[in-house]
Design a protein around this motif. Structure first.
Motif, mmCIF file in Angstrom:
data_model
loop_
_atom_site.group_PDB
_atom_site.id
_atom_site.type_symbol
_atom_site.label_atom_id
_atom_site.label_comp_id
_atom_site.label_asym_id
_atom_site.label_seq_id
_atom_site.Cartn_x
_atom_site.Cartn_y
_atom_site.Cartn_z
ATOM 1 N N VAL A 198 -12.081 -6.133 -8.036
ATOM 2 C CA VAL A 198 -11.228 -7.075 -8.772
ATOM 3 C C VAL A 198 -10.736 -8.165 -7.820
ATOM 4 O O VAL A 198 -10.908 -8.074 -6.608
ATOM 5 C CB VAL A 198 -10.033 -6.347 -9.415
ATOM 6 C CG1 VAL A 198 -10.504 -5.410 -10.519
ATOM 7 C CG2 VAL A 198 -9.247 -5.554 -8.381
ATOM 8 N N ARG A 199 -10.109 -9.176 -8.383
ATOM 9 C CA ARG A 199 -9.776 -10.368 -7.593
ATOM 10 C C ARG A 199 -8.787 -10.105 -6.463
ATOM 11 O O ARG A 199 -8.809 -10.800 -5.457
ATOM 12 C CB ARG A 199 -9.224 -11.468 -8.508
ATOM 13 C CG ARG A 199 -10.261 -12.029 -9.455
ATOM 14 C CD ARG A 199 -9.711 -13.167 -10.280
ATOM 15 N NE ARG A 199 -10.702 -13.613 -11.247
ATOM 16 C CZ ARG A 199 -11.619 -14.541 -11.003
ATOM 17 N NH1 ARG A 199 -11.648 -15.109 -9.812
ATOM 18 N NH2 ARG A 199 -12.496 -14.892 -11.925
ATOM 19 N N ASP A 200 -7.895 -9.139 -6.654
ATOM 20 C CA ASP A 200 -6.910 -8.875 -5.608
ATOM 21 C C ASP A 200 -7.310 -7.693 -4.730
ATOM 22 O O ASP A 200 -6.468 -7.113 -4.035
ATOM 23 C CB ASP A 200 -5.531 -8.625 -6.216
ATOM 24 C CG ASP A 200 -5.511 -7.415 -7.138
ATOM 25 O OD1 ASP A 200 -6.590 -6.883 -7.444
ATOM 26 O OD2 ASP A 200 -4.401 -7.001 -7.556
ATOM 27 N N ALA A 201 -8.594 -7.330 -4.742
ATOM 28 C CA ALA A 201 -9.063 -6.197 -3.950
ATOM 29 C C ALA A 201 -9.062 -6.545 -2.461
ATOM 30 O O ALA A 201 -9.172 -7.706 -2.067
ATOM 31 C CB ALA A 201 -10.464 -5.790 -4.386
ATOM 32 N N THR A 202 -8.954 -5.510 -1.652
ATOM 33 C CA THR A 202 -9.068 -5.637 -0.197
ATOM 34 C C THR A 202 -10.244 -4.785 0.248
ATOM 35 O O THR A 202 -10.249 -3.577 0.040
ATOM 36 C CB THR A 202 -7.786 -5.171 0.510
ATOM 37 O OG1 THR A 202 -6.679 -5.971 0.063
ATOM 38 C CG2 THR A 202 -7.924 -5.298 2.016
#
Length: 620
Positions: free
Chosen positions: A518-522
């Motif tokens: 997802v977009r806020d994944a690290t």
């Protein structure tokens, strides 16, 4: 007699409740401004009184005091913008009231009465509206009934106006869906890591020509920082403690002072369950002993948890003798009681019996010697402070101070930009030294400073050493390390680019498949920006991404998964976005409307009255 006792109890409860009502109404008793300062501002024909402003400001002060634990001064109120925020809210409310008057919005007496009757602050002991309590609370708050009821009428009119302005706000479904899909979209990728082993020739060594060209291309990258050449003297408890002798009597006295840490009486770990009467407690104990129920079950039946009945560690000290005898009669875990307690008859469950313990002096001798030594060292340093200060005041140099006292002389070339990271030890590790070294000027009179551990120091700025670019021969190792790092980073990225153009070629490492990104994944071990680049790519795209001098990346976007916004997390996300957007739109709309109304009605602020209120509340 019983009737008199009941009446006295009821009266006591009534006075407590009325006291709370006074606080709830916000009467803060602001006075002493003089009759000429009755209002602080006006909007149209609506006035904001001194009392209203003082009450609102006091409310905010109390709220911040609860959050911070400190009483705000006038300067702090103004620093936080508290006074401006309160005034803006009051002006906005007055503007709405003025506008409601202009267009004829109001509510009837029945609506006002209903609001007052339903206010729990005016409920009596038995529930329901208490007319006498209502009148008393208003009087105690410095209000009268007609004024308070007019405030309620104005408040209701404001709410009607607010509802009319903001009630028609609708959030476009297409907007919400677009934002929710963008946030909740996930991607599957294949990630290949390109390392030095995948480079033709591996890690290459630079030639002299390579180093010369690299150095000449940008010499400033090798520029030394501005340094401060400093001479200092210092003395700390650690540097003095070795010369301190601790006698046996002093050591034993310190041990006795710490006796509570080294000697523990017999203790039990226990839980307590209280009952209404002794018969109930006796019956409960019998049921537990017969196996009909358990202590845990009885606790649960009360709606309690084991944490609620936990008593922690108990010793005889502080316990009622009867309770102590019952608990300490047990030699192993079990039940004790029933016994009378302040909460009524109770059963105790003892979960552990802890024997009395004592740590002998010899076991803690080294720790006590160190503690006593440091304390004595601090006292010796404090005693030497005046003599050292006198030497400096008399014009002694730092070198002379070091010769005549226990202070140690030192020199350092210090980089102010590096701070405590420069070495991270010695005198540079002290904030107090770094602050003084940063502020020092050539020719300053050396002053005696105190370190955080009780030590002393003084310093002299000898020279400010300007930045220079050392010759290549002096820093060849540093230049070579920088060349290797930059060369590897560039070659790895170039190799990753070649592989992205020709994906059939293999690399030594095994590619990794990552799903549901997802977009806020690290991504662990991945550089910043890689996830953003993944979401910029289309399904099937293969691209190279630059890393560092150890790795670069080849990424293939395998799939894009749109979120289901009708159920589960997707539906919750959509609802949250719709709610937040609606709140923001309503707030923006109403703020614009309020400013427009305030501008049309016109407003004035009596700065003299405002300053008087602020001064009194801020202690000025």
């Amino acid at each position: 007699m019983a009737e008199k006792r009941r009446r006295k109890t009821s009266n006591t409860i009534m006075w407590v409740i009325l006291g709370l009502l006074i606080l709830a109404l916000g009467g803060f008793g602001i006075g002493g401004f003089g009759s000429s300062l009755s209002t602080v501002a006006s909007v149209g024909d609506r006035e904001i009184t001194v009392q209203e402003y003082a009450n609102a400001l006091q409310f905010e002060i109390n709220r911040l005091q609860q959050d911070t634990g400190q009483r705000l001064t006038l300067q702090q109120m103004q620093l936080f913008g508290l006074d401006r925020n309160v005034m803006e809210r009051l002006l906005a409310a007055a503007a709405l009231e003025s506008e409601a008057d202009r267009i004829g919005i109001s509510v009837g007496d029945q609506a006002v009465a209903k609001r007052i009757r339903e206010n729990p602050a005016f409920s009596g002991v038995g529930g329901g509206f208490d007319r006498e309590g209502y009148r008393f609370a208003l009087q105690s708050a410095g209000l009268n009934e007609s004024g308070y009821e007019e405030d309620i009428r104005d408040e209701a009119a404001r709410e009607l106006l607010q509802g009319a302005v903001a009630g028609g706000v609708e959030v476009p479904a297409a907007y919400v869906d677009a934002i929710a899909r963008w946030i909740a979209e996930s991607r599957d990728v294949t990630l290949a890591t390109v390392t030095v082993q995948d480079l033709p020739g591996g890690d290459l060594a630079p030639t002299d020509a390579d180093l010369t060209a690299f150095y000449d291309a940008d010499p400033t990258r090798f520029e030394t920082p501005e340094l401060r050449a400093i001479t200092y003297v210092w003395m700390t408890p650690d540097s003095v403690v070795d010369n301190i002798q601790i006698d046996e009597d002093q050591l034993r006295q310190l041990y006795e002072d710490r006796a509570a840490d080294y000697r523990q009486p017999q203790r039990v770990l226990a839980e307590r369950l209280a009952f209404a009467d002794m018969q109930s407690a006796t019956d409960a104990l019998a049921a537990i002993e017969s196996g009909t129920t358990t202590f845990d079950a009885l606790v649960a039946e009360r709606g309690l948890t084991l944490e609620d009945v936990d008593q922690g560690e108990l010793s005889r000290d502080g316990l009622d003798p009867v309770i102590a005898d019952a608990l300490f009669a047990l030699e192993q875990p079990g039940l004790a009681g029933p016994v009378e307690t302040p909460l009524g008859p109770a059963i105790y469950r003892v979960n552990a019996v802890l024997d009395a313990t004592e740590v002998p002096l010899e076991d803690v001798r080294d720790d006590l010697v160190a503690e006593a030594g440091i304390d004595a060292a601090r006292r010796r340093i404090d005693a030497a402070r005046e003599d050292i200060d006198d030497l400096l005041a008399g014009g002694a140099t730092l070198e002379e101070v070091a010769d005549q006292t226990d202070m140690e002389l030192g020199n350092i070339r210090w980089d102010p930009a590096a701070g405590e990271e420069q070495g991270g030890f010695g005198i540079v590790a002290y904030d107090e030294f770094r602050s003084a070294a940063r502020a020092a000027q050539a020719g300053d009179f050396p002053e005696l400073g105190t370190l955080s551990d009780g030590g002393l120091f003084s310093l002299r700025l000898d020279e400010v050493i300007a930045p220079i670019v050392p010759p290549l021969d002096e820093i060849r190792g540093q230049v070579e390390a920088a060349w290797r790092s930059e060369s590897l980073r560039s070659r790895l990225f170039e190799r990753a680019g070649e592989l992205s153009e020709n994906p059939v070629q293999d690399i030594l490492g095994q590619p990794e498949t990552l799903t549901g990104i997802v977009r806020d994944a690290t991504l662990e071990g991945a550089p910043d920006g890689l996830v953003d680049r993944i979401f910029e790519a289309a399904p099937g795209d293969i691209f190279a991404f630059e890393g560092d001098d150890q790795r670069a990346f080849v990424v293939r976007v395998d799939a894009v998964t749109e979120a289901d916004l009708t159920t589960g997390d997707g539906a919750q996300l959509r609802q949250a976005i719709e709610t937040q957007t609606g709140t923001e739109l309503t707030g923006d709309l109403f703020e614009s409307y309020g400013r427009s109304v305030q501008g049309m009605a016109g407003f004035t602020v009596n700065s003299q009255a405002v300053e008087a209120v602020q001064s009194q509340l801020g202690g000025g």
